[in-house]
Design a protein around this motif. Structure first.
Motif, mmCIF file in Angstrom:
data_model
loop_
_atom_site.group_PDB
_atom_site.id
_atom_site.type_symbol
_atom_site.label_atom_id
_atom_site.label_comp_id
_atom_site.label_asym_id
_atom_site.label_seq_id
_atom_site.Cartn_x
_atom_site.Cartn_y
_atom_site.Cartn_z
ATOM 1 N N SER A 310 6.635 -5.092 -3.391
ATOM 2 C CA SER A 310 5.424 -5.908 -3.262
ATOM 3 C C SER A 310 4.172 -5.091 -2.892
ATOM 4 O O SER A 310 3.119 -5.680 -2.642
ATOM 5 N N TRP A 311 4.258 -3.751 -2.847
ATOM 6 C CA TRP A 311 3.134 -2.939 -2.366
ATOM 7 C C TRP A 311 1.838 -3.199 -3.131
ATOM 8 O O TRP A 311 0.805 -3.507 -2.569
ATOM 9 N N GLU A 312 1.901 -3.070 -4.457
ATOM 10 C CA GLU A 312 0.657 -3.210 -5.218
ATOM 11 C C GLU A 312 0.157 -4.655 -5.211
ATOM 12 O O GLU A 312 -1.030 -4.906 -5.386
ATOM 13 N N ALA A 313 1.068 -5.603 -4.992
ATOM 14 C CA ALA A 313 0.658 -7.012 -4.989
ATOM 15 C C ALA A 313 -0.059 -7.376 -3.700
ATOM 16 O O ALA A 313 -1.055 -8.095 -3.711
ATOM 17 N N THR A 314 0.439 -6.894 -2.566
ATOM 18 C CA THR A 314 -0.120 -7.388 -1.296
ATOM 19 C C THR A 314 -0.678 -6.285 -0.403
ATOM 20 O O THR A 314 -1.308 -6.582 0.610
ATOM 21 N N THR A 315 -0.467 -5.039 -0.725
ATOM 22 C CA THR A 315 -0.732 -3.890 0.169
ATOM 23 C C THR A 315 -0.351 -4.262 1.606
ATOM 24 O O THR A 315 0.783 -4.690 1.828
ATOM 25 N N PHE A 316 -1.281 -4.095 2.568
ATOM 26 C CA PHE A 316 -0.884 -4.319 3.966
ATOM 27 C C PHE A 316 -0.855 -5.803 4.350
ATOM 28 O O PHE A 316 -0.448 -6.162 5.438
ATOM 29 N N ASP A 317 -1.313 -6.631 3.431
ATOM 30 C CA ASP A 317 -1.443 -8.052 3.706
ATOM 31 C C ASP A 317 -0.104 -8.759 3.473
ATOM 32 O O ASP A 317 0.022 -9.619 2.599
ATOM 33 N N VAL A 318 0.872 -8.368 4.251
ATOM 34 C CA VAL A 318 2.230 -8.885 4.045
ATOM 35 C C VAL A 318 2.411 -10.164 4.868
ATOM 36 O O VAL A 318 2.193 -10.158 6.080
ATOM 37 N N HIS A 319 2.758 -11.258 4.202
ATOM 38 C CA HIS A 319 3.042 -12.505 4.923
ATOM 39 C C HIS A 319 4.265 -13.143 4.301
ATOM 40 O O HIS A 319 4.408 -13.151 3.075
#
Ligand code: GLA
Length: 709
Positions: A310-319
């Motif tokens: 999911s890195w490119e999808a959310t970068t640091f905005d992980v929820h």
């Protein structure tokens, strides 16, 4: 019997399926290299075993082709071992003492024993032989048999003497972050060509591998000598050509800013530098190396799962909520493993904070991490997670509690790269801290996969906790400790798989691959750029471990727009992953992706454990093409990529690795399946109907029943 000792002629002969490797002890007691290449009658080499001098300005000429070059007496070529004794003497006089032949890991191993004429230093030179692959694994061991310390200033793994060639062309890779594994070649003239890393890890700028040929070898023809070093810290490979036309490649742990205190009774073993020979060009070399890593290096034989990251999808905005949404889409496409990347822990909302605080962030995962893992498992996927254990953000609890746990010089403010510093893994408490938090993470959550990242080089190398004379051991100690940690975690958690990543492909080598199941070659996920990166990667490393993600178009890094099929085909040439923001993919794209993933699962055995043939390279052509074939030539897949069609012309492609007399069903050339002989496919080739820019095709080739020869 791959090792033959011709005692009467003072010759050692290593035989592999197709090669001879010959050296002897000359009248000066020097281990003189005599021959490496296609099989010959080794005892014919006896007449070349002698020393010659040219002038009082030179060393004896044969010292330039010593099996292992001890720095002492008159010798000017690259040393394999340079040491200092406790009385400040820096001069080695290593005398051949004898040899042993042993079985090591089931392989025949020749061990030469040398001893200094005066001091209590012994050196063992190891040659572990893999006959069926024409490979020799070389490494060396220094043993301090006396009371006094010995300082190892340079201790290389091996020196490979090349046969005489009219010209010696060296092939290697260069690169950078987002542009790793770019192939380069250079014709050696007198002097040295050095490839190296002085950054604390393997590095994206070079990789510890070389190939040498006389300028005439190509992908499928010609003689190639090659070697690859298994070390994940500072390393150096020196190709040296002398005025007397000897070419020798010496490699091992870098001697720059490095030394090792060999205390009484201790020994030091170098990493392995494997060397080999191919008479079928660079393709033959790569297929040998791919098989070598599958059969002798990698910790597992399991095929790589199709993963989503999911890195490119959310970068640091992980929820948790968004991750579940992504997981649902991924599962619909047929993904087998769901991986949450950076951003799930501590106060990690950007790269400025939180690194080092490995607790699940409760705001991002209000019901805990296990709630997400359960959802992922219920969707039929296993779960993986990202960590970067060797680094720390100064803005973290870990750093606030242990500011002395990083490499640093006390009088300097350490430079931050990506806002982080590197932990001093040589300190036992730091090593234990990493083992403990990883153990906690892996035992308290059902995690099947770890992506282990390292986003910083090592700089300002102050090794706190060690005496002055050991300060320069930092470069080696970091790697040793890292290997220990991985070994312990792998033993504790045998069912967890690991990926090696370092801001992309900066830590991929045969040292790391003893512990890692797969590797992340580059943060560049543009499917077109990737073709060049992946080509260079597969010169050495197996497509099985080469993780390739399908990401969004336009690509986040360079804005290039590519069809979904092109992105899939490019990623299907290695271990397939998906890394796009699936929440924004249309249903039709999810549907198309599912079809590609189904096809990938049908051909995965070919890509991951078949033989790879690089048919065409973007370095020389507008087409990139790569083929994979099973061992009995009955099953194959070809991927072809067109950069840009010109003048309305179409291309042709000749295949490889098939059986000439077999008839194959060929799917993908046109709407119909066509039947063609292997000989036709390989000699006449196939017409391609590719058009425009960035077209791609997958061609499936299967032998028809009853046509097997
Ligand atoms: C590195 C890795 C990426 C990603 C980021 C996360 O750059 O190579 O794949 O994991 O770190 O910070």
């Amino acid at each position: 019997m791959p090792i033959i000792v011709h005692e009467d002629k003072h010759l050692f002969e290593i035989q592999t399926a197709r090669t001879s490797y010959v050296f002897g002890v000359n009248e000066k007691g020097i281990l003189q290299h005599l021959y490496w290449g296609e099989t010959i009658a080794a005892h014919d080499c006896a007449h070349r075993l002698r020393s010659r001098s040219h002038s009082s300005f030179d060393a004896e000429v044969e010292r330039e082709c010593e099996e292992f070059s001890f720095w002492g007496g008159v010798g000017y070529s690259e040393p394999s071992l340079k040491a200092q004794f406790s009385d400040q003497v820096r001069d080695l006089k290593m005398v051949f003492e004898g040899y042993r032949i042993e079985k090591d890991k089931g392989l025949e191993c020749l061990i030469l024993i040398l001893k200094d004429a005066f001091y209590n230093l012994k050196v063992h030179l190891y040659y572990r032989i893999i006959p069926e692959l024409d490979l020799i694994e070389r490494y060396a061991e220094a043993v301090n048999t006396g009371e006094d310390d010995i300082v190892l200033e340079s201790f290389q793994s091996a020196a490979w003497t090349m046969p005489y060639m009219l010209q010696s062309r060296m092939t290697h890779v260069a690169g950078s972050w987002a542009g790793e594994y770019q192939l380069r070649e250079t014709v050696l003239s007198e002097g040295k060509k050095i490839i190296e890393s002085r950054r604390g890890f393997t590095g994206p700028h070079a990789n510890p591998w070389f190939a040498m040929d006389d300028g005439s070898a190509a992908e499928s023809v010609g003689e190639v000598w090659f070697g690859a070093l298994g070390w994940s810290g500072n390393w150096k490979i020196v190709a040296e050509k002398t005025i007397f036309e000897h070419v020798r490649v010496t490699g091992g742990i870098h001697d720059f800013d490095s030394q090792w205190m060999l205390r009484s009774g201790e020994s030091f073993v170098t990493p392995v530098f494997v060397g080999g020979y191919s008479s079928s060009g660079f393709g033959g070399m790569s297929r040998t190396l791919h098989r070598y890593q599958r059969e002798y290096i990698l910790p597992t034989e399991a095929k790589r799962k199709v993963l989503y990251n999911s890195w490119e999808a959310t970068t640091f905005d992980v929820h948790a909520g968004e991750q579940i949404e992504l997981a649902k889409k991924a599962a619909k496409m047929g993904v087998e493993r769901f991986v949450v990347d950076d951003g799930w822990f501590g106060k990690r909302n950007s790269d400025r904070a939180g690194l080092g605080d490995w607790d699940v962030n409760p705001d991002k995962f209000p019901s805990g991490l296990d709630a997400l893992i359960r959802e992922v498992n219920d969707l039929g996927m296993d779960f993986g997670i990202w960590v970067e254990p060797e680094s720390v953000n100064p803005d973290s609890e870990l750093y606030r509690n242990h500011p002395d746990w990083v490499y640093h010089f006390p009088t300097r403010t350490g430079t931050q790269l990506r806002n982080q510093l590197v932990l001093n893994l040589a300190m036992p408490e730091v090593k234990q801290y990493i083992i403990d938090f990883m153990t906690r993470l892996l035992s308290s959550h059902p995690i099947a996969f770890i992506k282990w990242d390292m986003n910083r080089t090592i700089t300002e190398p102050g090794l706190q906790g060690f005496p002055q004379e050991q300060q320069r051991e930092i470069w080696i100690r970091h790697v040793q400790s890292l290997y220990d940690i991985w070994a312990e975690l792998r033993a504790k958690f045998p069912n967890v798989e690991f990926e090696t990543c370092a801001g992309g492909g900066a830590r991929i080598d045969f040292g790391m691959l003893r512990f890692a199941d797969q590797a992340w070659p580059s943060d560049n996920t543009d499917a077109f750029d990737r073709l060049r990166i992946q080509e260079g990667f597969t010169y050495v490393y197996s497509p099985q471990i080469m993780m390739c993600w399908v990401t969004d178009s336009p690509n986040g890094m360079n804005g290039r727009k590519l069809p979904l099929s092109f992105r899939f085909h490019s990623a299907m040439t290695g271990a397939l992953g998906i890394g796009g923001n699936l929440r924004e993919w249309a249903d039709s794209e999810i549907g198309e992706a599912a079809v590609h993933i189904t096809s990938y699962k049908e051909i995965r055995h070919l890509v991951q454990v078949g033989k790879q043939y690089r048919l065409s390279s973007l370095r020389h052509s507008k087409l990139a093409a790569v083929q994979y074939v099973n061992d009995d030539h009955t099953d194959s897949v070809v991927f072809v990529f067109l950069h840009a069609q010109q003048f309305g012309r179409h291309s042709q492609l000749k295949l490889q690795g098939l059986a000439g007399g077999m008839v194959y069903d060929v799917e993908g050339l046109s709407k119909e399946t066509v039947q063609l002989h292997g000989s036709t496919l390989m000699k006449a080739g196939i017409p391609l109907n590719m058009r425009g820019d960035f077209d791609s095709v997958m061609i499936r080739i299967k032998a028809r029943e009853g046509t097997h020869e």
